[in-house]
Scaffold this motif. Structure first.
Motif, PDB file in Angstrom:
ATOM      1  N   VAL A 157      91.670  51.892  35.871  1.00 25.91           N
ATOM      2  CA  VAL A 157      91.406  51.721  37.286  1.00 25.91           C
ATOM      3  C   VAL A 157      91.886  52.980  38.007  1.00 25.91           C
ATOM      4  O   VAL A 157      93.029  53.405  37.871  1.00 25.91           O
ATOM      5  CB  VAL A 157      92.122  50.472  37.843  1.00 25.91           C
ATOM      6  N   ASP A 158      90.970  53.534  38.796  1.00 23.37           N
ATOM      7  CA  ASP A 158      91.259  54.728  39.587  1.00 23.37           C
ATOM      8  C   ASP A 158      90.934  54.395  41.033  1.00 23.37           C
ATOM      9  O   ASP A 158      89.768  54.421  41.426  1.00 23.37           O
ATOM     10  CB  ASP A 158      90.373  55.881  39.101  1.00 23.37           C
ATOM     11  N   GLY A 159      91.947  53.956  41.768  1.00 28.07           N
ATOM     12  CA  GLY A 159      91.702  53.566  43.153  1.00 28.07           C
ATOM     13  C   GLY A 159      90.841  52.315  43.176  1.00 28.07           C
ATOM     14  O   GLY A 159      91.243  51.258  42.731  1.00 28.07           O
ATOM     15  N   GLN A 160      89.608  52.443  43.709  1.00 21.80           N
ATOM     16  CA  GLN A 160      88.674  51.313  43.792  1.00 21.80           C
ATOM     17  C   GLN A 160      87.684  51.325  42.626  1.00 21.80           C
ATOM     18  O   GLN A 160      86.857  50.447  42.522  1.00 21.80           O
ATOM     19  CB  GLN A 160      87.912  51.392  45.114  1.00 21.80           C
ATOM     20  N   GLN A 161      87.779  52.297  41.788  1.00 20.50           N
ATOM     21  CA  GLN A 161      86.834  52.493  40.684  1.00 20.50           C
ATOM     22  C   GLN A 161      87.495  52.058  39.369  1.00 20.50           C
ATOM     23  O   GLN A 161      88.609  52.452  39.066  1.00 20.50           O
ATOM     24  CB  GLN A 161      86.462  53.985  40.612  1.00 20.50           C
ATOM     25  N   ALA A 162      86.765  51.223  38.536  1.00 22.50           N
ATOM     26  CA  ALA A 162      87.232  50.838  37.201  1.00 22.50           C
ATOM     27  C   ALA A 162      86.259  51.405  36.183  1.00 22.50           C
ATOM     28  O   ALA A 162      85.043  51.256  36.319  1.00 22.50           O
ATOM     29  CB  ALA A 162      87.297  49.337  37.074  1.00 22.50           C
ATOM     30  N   THR A 163      86.795  52.101  35.193  1.00 22.18           N
ATOM     31  CA  THR A 163      85.963  52.715  34.161  1.00 22.18           C
ATOM     32  C   THR A 163      86.324  52.083  32.823  1.00 22.18           C
ATOM     33  O   THR A 163      87.507  51.957  32.473  1.00 22.18           O
ATOM     34  CB  THR A 163      86.228  54.235  34.093  1.00 22.18           C
ATOM     35  N   ARG A 164      85.282  51.674  32.109  1.00 16.30           N
ATOM     36  CA  ARG A 164      85.513  51.097  30.781  1.00 16.30           C
ATOM     37  C   ARG A 164      85.926  52.240  29.870  1.00 16.30           C
ATOM     38  O   ARG A 164      85.216  53.216  29.688  1.00 16.30           O
ATOM     39  CB  ARG A 164      84.236  50.407  30.285  1.00 16.30           C
ATOM     40  N   PHE A 165      87.090  52.037  29.208  1.00 10.09           N
ATOM     41  CA  PHE A 165      87.640  53.107  28.410  1.00 10.09           C
ATOM     42  C   PHE A 165      87.472  52.820  26.920  1.00 10.09           C
ATOM     43  O   PHE A 165      87.237  53.725  26.130  1.00 10.09           O
ATOM     44  CB  PHE A 165      89.115  53.275  28.778  1.00 10.09           C
ATOM     45  N   ALA A 166      87.603  51.473  26.521  1.00  5.62           N
ATOM     46  CA  ALA A 166      87.450  51.104  25.110  1.00  5.62           C
ATOM     47  C   ALA A 166      86.981  49.644  25.068  1.00  5.62           C
ATOM     48  O   ALA A 166      87.289  48.850  25.952  1.00  5.62           O
ATOM     49  CB  ALA A 166      88.770  51.243  24.368  1.00  5.62           C
ATOM     50  N   VAL A 167      86.199  49.309  24.004  1.00  5.17           N
ATOM     51  CA  VAL A 167      85.702  47.924  23.825  1.00  5.17           C
ATOM     52  C   VAL A 167      85.851  47.534  22.349  1.00  5.17           C
ATOM     53  O   VAL A 167      85.942  48.392  21.470  1.00  5.17           O
ATOM     54  CB  VAL A 167      84.235  47.783  24.258  1.00  5.17           C
ATOM     55  N   GLY A 168      85.842  46.216  22.104  1.00  3.95           N
ATOM     56  CA  GLY A 168      85.883  45.714  20.731  1.00  3.95           C
ATOM     57  C   GLY A 168      85.084  44.428  20.647  1.00  3.95           C
ATOM     58  O   GLY A 168      84.872  43.726  21.636  1.00  3.95           O
ATOM     59  N   GLY A 169      84.599  44.077  19.445  1.00  2.00           N
ATOM     60  CA  GLY A 169      83.816  42.858  19.249  1.00  2.00           C
ATOM     61  C   GLY A 169      82.454  42.970  19.868  1.00  2.00           C
ATOM     62  O   GLY A 169      81.802  44.001  19.777  1.00  2.00           O
ATOM     63  N   GLN A 170      81.991  41.929  20.514  1.00  2.83           N
ATOM     64  CA  GLN A 170      80.671  41.906  21.128  1.00  2.83           C
ATOM     65  C   GLN A 170      80.700  42.439  22.567  1.00  2.83           C
ATOM     66  O   GLN A 170      79.801  42.210  23.345  1.00  2.83           O
ATOM     67  CB  GLN A 170      80.115  40.476  21.132  1.00  2.83           C
ATOM     68  N   ALA A 171      81.732  43.188  22.889  1.00  2.37           N
ATOM     69  CA  ALA A 171      81.913  43.676  24.252  1.00  2.37           C
ATOM     70  C   ALA A 171      80.806  44.634  24.671  1.00  2.37           C
ATOM     71  O   ALA A 171      80.397  44.621  25.837  1.00  2.37           O
ATOM     72  CB  ALA A 171      83.260  44.372  24.393  1.00  2.37           C
ATOM     73  N   ALA A 172      80.308  45.477  23.763  1.00  2.01           N
ATOM     74  CA  ALA A 172      79.277  46.437  24.122  1.00  2.01           C
ATOM     75  C   ALA A 172      78.036  45.702  24.649  1.00  2.01           C
ATOM     76  O   ALA A 172      77.469  46.073  25.668  1.00  2.01           O
ATOM     77  CB  ALA A 172      78.916  47.327  22.936  1.00  2.01           C
ATOM     78  N   ASP A 173      77.641  44.601  23.968  1.00  2.17           N
ATOM     79  CA  ASP A 173      76.486  43.807  24.425  1.00  2.17           C
ATOM     80  C   ASP A 173      76.809  43.121  25.747  1.00  2.17           C
ATOM     81  O   ASP A 173      75.970  43.044  26.641  1.00  2.17           O
ATOM     82  CB  ASP A 173      76.112  42.754  23.392  1.00  2.17           C
ATOM     83  N   PHE A 174      78.029  42.635  25.892  1.00  2.15           N
ATOM     84  CA  PHE A 174      78.432  41.911  27.086  1.00  2.15           C
ATOM     85  C   PHE A 174      78.463  42.842  28.302  1.00  2.15           C
ATOM     86  O   PHE A 174      77.960  42.500  29.360  1.00  2.15           O
ATOM     87  CB  PHE A 174      79.799  41.264  26.865  1.00  2.15           C
ATOM     88  N   PHE A 175      79.101  44.005  28.133  1.00  5.49           N
ATOM     89  CA  PHE A 175      79.249  44.925  29.252  1.00  5.49           C
ATOM     90  C   PHE A 175      77.997  45.749  29.432  1.00  5.49           C
ATOM     91  O   PHE A 175      77.740  46.310  30.444  1.00  5.49           O
ATOM     92  CB  PHE A 175      80.478  45.826  29.073  1.00  5.49           C
TER      93      PHE A 175
END
Length: 175
Positions: A157-175
């Motif tokens: 989280v950078d101020g009001q901005q959230a950046t996905r930094f790492a994922v695991g499992g079925q997260a890539a399809d979800f996000f």
């Protein structure tokens, strides 16, 4: 009915015995003619009736004893069936409870093993990871591979901005 006849027959036997002992055949013949009926004849009929009555009473007692025996056998059989039913139900309940407890214990053991596996892999990852991105990506993979999560993600989280930094499992399809 038998008692008066027995007394009469006893008296007749005593009279006949006295006359025979006296040896006077003529007196004995006169005594026999004087008593029109045989004093022992009615007694034989009464004794036959007593025997018949005894047989009837014995048959009734046998029937009652057999009925009582059947009742006792039925009660014993019922007690056996009830005991088996109660014992079987109690045993079944114990088996079900033991099985449920064993399953619960097995699941807890598997969860604890998965936790220690994840902890060990995380410790190894911390030692060998060279950069933050690899560390976080592998950490997400460890959580999903050991069953602690289906989807994992790390956001910066950078101020009001959230950046996905790492994922695991079925997260890539979800996000």
């Amino acid at each position: 009915h038998a008692e008066p006849l027995l007394r009469r027959a006893d008296a007749a036997a005593t009279d006949a015995g006295r006359l025979i002992a006296g040896g006077q055949k003529s007196d004995l013949a006169a005594w026999l003619r004087a008593s029109q009926t045989d004093p022992f004849d009615p007694l034989g009929g009464v004794i036959d009736q007593l025997f018949a009555l005894q047989q009837t009473v014995a048959a009734d007692e046998l029937r009652r004893a057999q009925d009582a025996q059947r009742n006792v056998l039925s009660a014993v059989l019922l007690l056996i069936v009830v005991s088996c039913g109660v014992g079987g139900a109690a045993t079944w309940g114990m088996v079900v409870q033991h099985t449920a407890s064993a399953v619960k214990s097995e699941r807890a053991l598997q969860r604890m093993n998965a936790f220690y596996t994840a902890l060990s892999r995380t410790n190894q990852l911390i030692v060998r990871a060279r950069d933050e991105a690899t560390l976080l990506r592998e950490l997400c993979n460890i959580c999903t591979e050991t069953g602690h999560a289906r989807i994992t993600a790390v956001f910066r989280v950078d101020g009001q901005q959230a950046t996905r930094f790492a994922v695991g499992g079925q997260a890539a399809d979800f996000f």
